[in-house]
Design a protein around this motif. Structure first.
Motif, PDB file in Angstrom:
ATOM      1  N   GLN A  95      13.810  25.812  -1.047  1.00 34.17           N
ATOM      2  CA  GLN A  95      14.274  26.773  -2.048  1.00 34.17           C
ATOM      3  C   GLN A  95      13.169  27.767  -2.378  1.00 34.17           C
ATOM      4  O   GLN A  95      13.418  28.965  -2.531  1.00 34.17           O
ATOM      5  N   LYS A  96      11.923  27.290  -2.476  1.00 32.74           N
ATOM      6  CA  LYS A  96      10.798  28.197  -2.761  1.00 32.74           C
ATOM      7  C   LYS A  96      10.561  29.150  -1.597  1.00 32.74           C
ATOM      8  O   LYS A  96      10.279  30.325  -1.798  1.00 32.74           O
ATOM      9  N   ILE A 156      15.061  15.443  -1.704  1.00 30.38           N
ATOM     10  CA  ILE A 156      14.909  16.274  -2.905  1.00 30.38           C
ATOM     11  C   ILE A 156      13.653  17.141  -2.808  1.00 30.38           C
ATOM     12  O   ILE A 156      13.683  18.335  -3.111  1.00 30.38           O
ATOM     13  N   ILE A 157      12.552  16.546  -2.357  1.00 31.03           N
ATOM     14  CA  ILE A 157      11.300  17.302  -2.222  1.00 31.03           C
ATOM     15  C   ILE A 157      11.444  18.389  -1.164  1.00 31.03           C
ATOM     16  O   ILE A 157      11.014  19.525  -1.352  1.00 31.03           O
ATOM     17  N   HIS A 178       4.335  22.777  -7.135  1.00 35.56           N
ATOM     18  CA  HIS A 178       4.404  22.520  -5.696  1.00 35.56           C
ATOM     19  C   HIS A 178       4.536  23.832  -4.943  1.00 35.56           C
ATOM     20  O   HIS A 178       5.585  24.141  -4.389  1.00 35.56           O
ATOM     21  N   SER A 221       4.070  31.758  -4.012  1.00 31.65           N
ATOM     22  CA  SER A 221       4.801  30.971  -5.012  1.00 31.65           C
ATOM     23  C   SER A 221       3.788  30.210  -5.847  1.00 31.65           C
ATOM     24  O   SER A 221       2.762  29.760  -5.345  1.00 31.65           O
ATOM     25  N   SER A 235      14.188  19.862  -0.211  1.00 32.25           N
ATOM     26  CA  SER A 235      15.101  20.878  -0.724  1.00 32.25           C
ATOM     27  C   SER A 235      14.377  21.836  -1.665  1.00 32.25           C
ATOM     28  O   SER A 235      14.588  23.050  -1.610  1.00 32.25           O
ATOM     29  N   ALA A 236      13.523  21.300  -2.521  1.00 40.86           N
ATOM     30  CA  ALA A 236      12.773  22.154  -3.453  1.00 40.86           C
ATOM     31  C   ALA A 236      11.824  23.077  -2.695  1.00 40.86           C
ATOM     32  O   ALA A 236      11.697  24.266  -3.033  1.00 40.86           O
TER      33      ALA A 236
END
Length: 144
Positions: free
Chosen positions: A51-52, A44-45, A127, A123, A47-48
C-alpha cells in the motif's frame, strides 16, 4: 462372599480416548493455529508495504504531471509540486544541461533550455519503504 469388583463390560464403540490421544490432538491444533496466525501476520505486513509503495507511486506520478504541464522555468525558479498526503515527502532536484552533454547542479551562464528534473518520494512512518524516483526532462519551447 463377593468377589473383586469387576468393571462392567463396555459395548463396542464406547471405549473413549486416552489422555495421550487428547494431548496429541491439542498439540496438532496448536501447531496448525500458530502456522495460520504466522501466515496472516505476514500477509498483513506485506499488504501494508504494498500500500505504501502504491501510494508513493501515485504521489510521484502526480508530481511529475505538474512538472510536465508547468511552463519552462529558467535557472532562477522551481517547479510546482502537489502537497503530498500524510506519510510522504516529495523532493525536487533540478539539473541543468551545459550544452556539451552533461547535466550539473549549477545553472550555466547561458541557459541552454534543457533541464533534468528529478522527483523523489519518500514514505515516512513506522515502516517506511524505499524511495521512488522519477526523472523528467524539460525543454524550453522555441515557439514564442
Amino acid at each position: 462372599m463377593t468377589g473383586p469388583a469387576r468393571r462392567p463390560r463396555l459395548r463396542r464403540g464406547e471405549e473413549g480416548e486416552t489422555l495421550i490421544e487428547v494431548l496429541v490432538a491439542v498439540v496438532l491444533m496448536g501447531v496448525a493455529f500458530a502456522a495460520i496466525l504466522g501466515g496472516m501476520g505476514t500477509a498483513i505486513i506485506s499488504s501494508a508495504a504494498q500500500q505504501k509503495v502504491t501510494g508513493a507511486d501515485s504521489v510521484i506520478r502526480s508530481a511529475a504531471e505538474k512538472v510536465v504541464s508547468a511552463p519552462y522555468v529558467s535557472c532562477a525558479g522551481g517547479y510546482p509540486t502537489p502537497t503530498p498526503p500524510a506519510g510522504y515527502t516529495v523532493t525536487v532536484t533540478i539539473e541543468y544541461w551545459d550544452g556539451v552533454g552533461t547535466f550539473g547542479q549549477t545553472c550555466p551562464t547561458a541557459d541552454t533550455g534543457v533541464q533534468k528534473v528529478t522527483l523523489t518520494v519518500r514514505s515516512t512512518g513506522p515502516h517506511p519503504v524505499g524511495d521512488a524516483t522519477l526523472e523528467v526532462v524539460k525543454r524550453e519551447s522555441m515557439l514564442s
